[in-house]
Design a protein around this motif. Structure first.
Motif, PDB file in Angstrom:
ATOM      1  N   SER A   1       0.834  -1.211   0.000  1.00 35.40           N
ATOM      2  CA  SER A   1       0.000   0.000   0.000  1.00 35.40           C
ATOM      3  C   SER A   1       0.862   1.251   0.000  1.00 35.40           C
ATOM      4  O   SER A   1       0.582   2.221  -0.726  1.00 35.40           O
ATOM      5  CB  SER A   1      -0.920  -0.003   1.231  1.00 35.40           C
ATOM      6  OG  SER A   1      -1.746  -1.133   1.246  1.00 35.40           O
ATOM      7  N   PHE A   2       1.894   1.238   0.810  1.00 35.57           N
ATOM      8  CA  PHE A   2       2.784   2.402   0.897  1.00 35.57           C
ATOM      9  C   PHE A   2       3.502   2.649  -0.429  1.00 35.57           C
ATOM     10  O   PHE A   2       3.566   3.780  -0.924  1.00 35.57           O
ATOM     11  CB  PHE A   2       3.800   2.191   2.016  1.00 35.57           C
ATOM     12  CG  PHE A   2       4.860   3.255   2.094  1.00 35.57           C
ATOM     13  CD1 PHE A   2       4.533   4.578   2.343  1.00 35.57           C
ATOM     14  CD2 PHE A   2       6.202   2.935   1.896  1.00 35.57           C
ATOM     15  CE1 PHE A   2       5.507   5.565   2.404  1.00 35.57           C
ATOM     16  CE2 PHE A   2       7.178   3.908   1.949  1.00 35.57           C
ATOM     17  CZ  PHE A   2       6.832   5.225   2.207  1.00 35.57           C
ATOM     18  N   LYS A   3       4.044   1.589  -1.031  1.00 33.83           N
ATOM     19  CA  LYS A   3       4.762   1.744  -2.304  1.00 33.83           C
ATOM     20  C   LYS A   3       3.856   2.275  -3.400  1.00 33.83           C
ATOM     21  O   LYS A   3       4.260   3.115  -4.210  1.00 33.83           O
ATOM     22  CB  LYS A   3       5.378   0.405  -2.720  1.00 33.83           C
ATOM     23  CG  LYS A   3       6.547  -0.041  -1.858  1.00 33.83           C
ATOM     24  CD  LYS A   3       7.088  -1.391  -2.323  1.00 33.83           C
ATOM     25  CE  LYS A   3       8.265  -1.840  -1.458  1.00 33.83           C
ATOM     26  NZ  LYS A   3       8.782  -3.160  -1.874  1.00 33.83           N
ATOM     27  N   LEU A   4       2.619   1.805  -3.421  1.00 32.06           N
ATOM     28  CA  LEU A   4       1.665   2.268  -4.425  1.00 32.06           C
ATOM     29  C   LEU A   4       1.360   3.745  -4.242  1.00 32.06           C
ATOM     30  O   LEU A   4       1.310   4.523  -5.215  1.00 32.06           O
ATOM     31  CB  LEU A   4       0.383   1.440  -4.338  1.00 32.06           C
ATOM     32  CG  LEU A   4      -0.706   1.732  -5.375  1.00 32.06           C
ATOM     33  CD1 LEU A   4      -0.161   1.567  -6.791  1.00 32.06           C
ATOM     34  CD2 LEU A   4      -1.903   0.813  -5.147  1.00 32.06           C
ATOM     35  N   ALA A   5       1.164   4.169  -3.000  1.00 32.72           N
ATOM     36  CA  ALA A   5       0.869   5.577  -2.718  1.00 32.72           C
ATOM     37  C   ALA A   5       2.040   6.482  -3.103  1.00 32.72           C
ATOM     38  O   ALA A   5       1.838   7.574  -3.645  1.00 32.72           O
ATOM     39  CB  ALA A   5       0.535   5.749  -1.236  1.00 32.72           C
ATOM     40  N   VAL A   6       3.263   6.027  -2.847  1.00 37.87           N
ATOM     41  CA  VAL A   6       4.445   6.805  -3.226  1.00 37.87           C
ATOM     42  C   VAL A   6       4.507   6.977  -4.747  1.00 37.87           C
ATOM     43  O   VAL A   6       4.758   8.074  -5.258  1.00 37.87           O
ATOM     44  CB  VAL A   6       5.734   6.132  -2.711  1.00 37.87           C
ATOM     45  CG1 VAL A   6       6.976   6.769  -3.357  1.00 37.87           C
ATOM     46  CG2 VAL A   6       5.831   6.248  -1.201  1.00 37.87           C
ATOM     47  N   SER A   7       4.271   5.904  -5.484  1.00 35.75           N
ATOM     48  CA  SER A   7       4.323   5.968  -6.947  1.00 35.75           C
ATOM     49  C   SER A   7       3.296   6.954  -7.503  1.00 35.75           C
ATOM     50  O   SER A   7       3.605   7.758  -8.392  1.00 35.75           O
ATOM     51  CB  SER A   7       4.075   4.573  -7.538  1.00 35.75           C
ATOM     52  OG  SER A   7       5.051   3.655  -7.109  1.00 35.75           O
ATOM     53  N   VAL A   8       2.092   6.897  -6.978  1.00 35.44           N
ATOM     54  CA  VAL A   8       1.039   7.802  -7.449  1.00 35.44           C
ATOM     55  C   VAL A   8       1.383   9.254  -7.118  1.00 35.44           C
ATOM     56  O   VAL A   8       1.169  10.161  -7.936  1.00 35.44           O
ATOM     57  CB  VAL A   8      -0.317   7.411  -6.820  1.00 35.44           C
ATOM     58  CG1 VAL A   8      -1.390   8.456  -7.149  1.00 35.44           C
ATOM     59  CG2 VAL A   8      -0.750   6.043  -7.316  1.00 35.44           C
ATOM     60  N   SER A   9       1.954   9.494  -5.944  1.00 37.39           N
ATOM     61  CA  SER A   9       2.302  10.861  -5.552  1.00 37.39           C
ATOM     62  C   SER A   9       3.406  11.430  -6.444  1.00 37.39           C
ATOM     63  O   SER A   9       3.391  12.626  -6.760  1.00 37.39           O
ATOM     64  CB  SER A   9       2.738  10.905  -4.078  1.00 37.39           C
ATOM     65  OG  SER A   9       3.991  10.268  -3.902  1.00 37.39           O
ATOM     66  N   VAL A  10       4.334  10.592  -6.872  1.00 35.20           N
ATOM     67  CA  VAL A  10       5.401  11.046  -7.768  1.00 35.20           C
ATOM     68  C   VAL A  10       4.823  11.460  -9.122  1.00 35.20           C
ATOM     69  O   VAL A  10       5.198  12.490  -9.697  1.00 35.20           O
ATOM     70  CB  VAL A  10       6.465   9.947  -7.953  1.00 35.20           C
ATOM     71  CG1 VAL A  10       7.431  10.312  -9.079  1.00 35.20           C
ATOM     72  CG2 VAL A  10       7.243   9.739  -6.657  1.00 35.20           C
ATOM     73  N   ILE A  11       3.890  10.666  -9.631  1.00 35.12           N
ATOM     74  CA  ILE A  11       3.260  10.983 -10.918  1.00 35.12           C
ATOM     75  C   ILE A  11       2.529  12.324 -10.851  1.00 35.12           C
ATOM     76  O   ILE A  11       2.662  13.184 -11.742  1.00 35.12           O
ATOM     77  CB  ILE A  11       2.286   9.863 -11.329  1.00 35.12           C
ATOM     78  CG1 ILE A  11       3.071   8.582 -11.630  1.00 35.12           C
ATOM     79  CG2 ILE A  11       1.463  10.276 -12.545  1.00 35.12           C
ATOM     80  CD1 ILE A  11       2.193   7.352 -11.824  1.00 35.12           C
TER      81      ILE A  11
END
Length: 449
Positions: free
Chosen positions: A313-323
């Motif tokens: 969940s954390f990794k997914l949220a980080v990826s979306v925030s970078v985009i």
């Protein structure tokens, strides 16, 4: 929202998307109405009024900080208890949180109303914009408890598996706000007082919608007969403190920005920063929406000891925030001048100052989302100490140091450079703390096995 949503077993991407879409849409609409509010004030009242509204922002941030302190802090505890199967204790936490929100916000409102002029000068007002500041602040304060309760109830509704309700409440409240902004400012000519009144009215409607969820018992959380328990209050405050600190840090930094701009450029500097701040709220709320979409999933699975799901969940949220961060940075570079002209299209000095500032300031969005998600991650797993360290670094230590050092080197551009520098430095702090926690969780998993 469907009741068959399974936080423990459904795919992480499905759960995250289910929470993300309403959270981001709701935050976007809510922040968009703030932007529209600024456009109405800038075009309908003038640049001095824009500066006055920005002077009052730290006070508004205080109410938001209290709402997040109690709302996110309490909702995190309630969600963990859901994961542990302790539903009655969750409702007790919820009821205590609402009572705390009401008591604290009413106390602050009464004290501030009695000292409104003194407070205006403390926040950076000068004699020229003092009437605007007092008019706006006077109305805003009456709605202080409304702002706090709206934020508190919103956090609990989302954690009670009703993210769509949270979105609807924010969207409808924002629409009402925008409509009333136009009527009060352009038709009734109530100036900044009208803008503050419109915002308060929109929040009242949001509260009514959110309250219906709990009063009609549409979820697991409900109001119950309980007493305020000191240990519960401490746990709520401990978990919500990073968010409180983040909002209050933003208030302090905004205050210092206002003072620095007032000293170096006068009212026009504060007006330019006000425009940047209005747009900044739009971007910031998206990052907060991403972190809020992640939080219920992580808190529940952390309580259920599903640590691999927590990591995903954390990794997914980080990826979306970078985009999103890359998109925001690009928009500032390509459309900065056009965005500024929405607020004021006849003061060329203001337009050029704000446009230059926007292009520099927007570099911070390349890093800001990751920092906000990391703060929320540590809060969701009750690592409040780590969240607090990151919040202090990005919100106070690096920002204040930058405002004192960079303008001496780069003049006005040094003020705008402060945010990107603070966010970049914070990335390294967050990475260091994540590495520490990885070692801790590996040891915990070994003990469980």
């Amino acid at each position: 929202m469907k009741k068959d949503l399974d936080l423990k077993n459904d795919s992480i991407s499905k759960l995250f998307l289910t929470y993300l879409i309403p959270a981001v849409i709701g935050m976007l609409i809510m922040s968009l109405h703030v932007v529209i509010d600024g456009i109405f004030v800038g075009r309908g009242v003038g640049s001095d009024a824009l500066a006055a509204v920005n002077i009052v922002v730290p006070l508004y941030s205080l109410f938001a900080a209290i709402g997040l302190l109690i709302g996110l802090g309490g909702a995190t505890v309630a969600s963990i208890k859901f994961g542990e199967g302790k539903n009655e204790e969750s409702s007790s936490i919820f009821t205590q949180a609402v009572l705390l929100a009401a008591i604290i916000s009413i106390t602050i409102t009464v004290f501030s109303e009695l000292n409104i002029e003194k407070l205006s000068y403390i926040l950076g007002a000068n004699d020229k914009i003092l009437p605007y500041v007092k008019d706006y602040m006077g109305v805003l304060l009456y709605f202080g408890p409304v702002y706090v309760l709206a934020d508190t109830l919103d956090c609990f509704a989302r954690n009670d598996r009703a993210p769509k309700l949270s979105m609807y409440a924010m969207v409808i409240g924002a629409i009402i706000n925008c409509c009333l902004d136009y009527i009060f400012i352009f038709k009734f000519h109530w100036g900044v007082s009208g803008a503050a009144l419109a915002t308060g009215a929109g929040n009242i409607l949001s509260i009514i919608m959110l309250l219906m969820h709990f009063v009609l018992k549409k979820g697991n959380l409900k109001f119950i007969k309980t007493r305020i328990v000191l240990n519960d209050v401490i746990r709520i405050f401990r978990n919500g403190f990073p968010n409180f600190l983040s909002e209050m840090s933003a208030a302090v930094v905004t205050l210092i920005y206002n003072l620095v701009f007032m000293k170096m450029l006068g009212e026009i500097g504060v007006s330019a920063y006000s425009i940047i701040n209005y747009i900044h709220i739009l971007m910031l709320m998206v990052f907060i929406g991403i972190s809020q979409a992640m939080q219920p999933i992580i808190s529940y699975n952390y309580g259920a000891k599903k640590y691999e799901r927590v990591r995903k969940s954390f990794k997914l949220a980080v990826s979306v925030s970078v985009i999103f961060g890359i998109c925001f940075f690009t928009s500032g570079i390509l459309f900065g001048k056009n965005i500024v002209k929405l607020f004021n299209n006849n003061n060329m000095e203001l337009i050029m100052l704000a446009t230059t500032g926007m292009k520099i300031y927007f570099v911070s969005y390349l890093f800001m989302g990751v920092n906000i998600v990391t703060i929320s991650y540590f809060q969701a797993i009750e690592k409040a100490k780590f969240s607090t360290i990151i919040t202090l670094c990005r919100g106070l230590i690096f920002s204040i140091a930058g405002l004192f050092i960079l303008p001496k080197i780069f003049n006005i551009n040094g003020i705008w450079l402060t945010a990107p520098a603070a966010e970049l430095l914070t990335i390294f702090v967050g990475y260091f703390l994540l590495e520490i926690y990885k070692r801790e969780i590996k040891n915990l998993e070994v003990n469980i096995q």
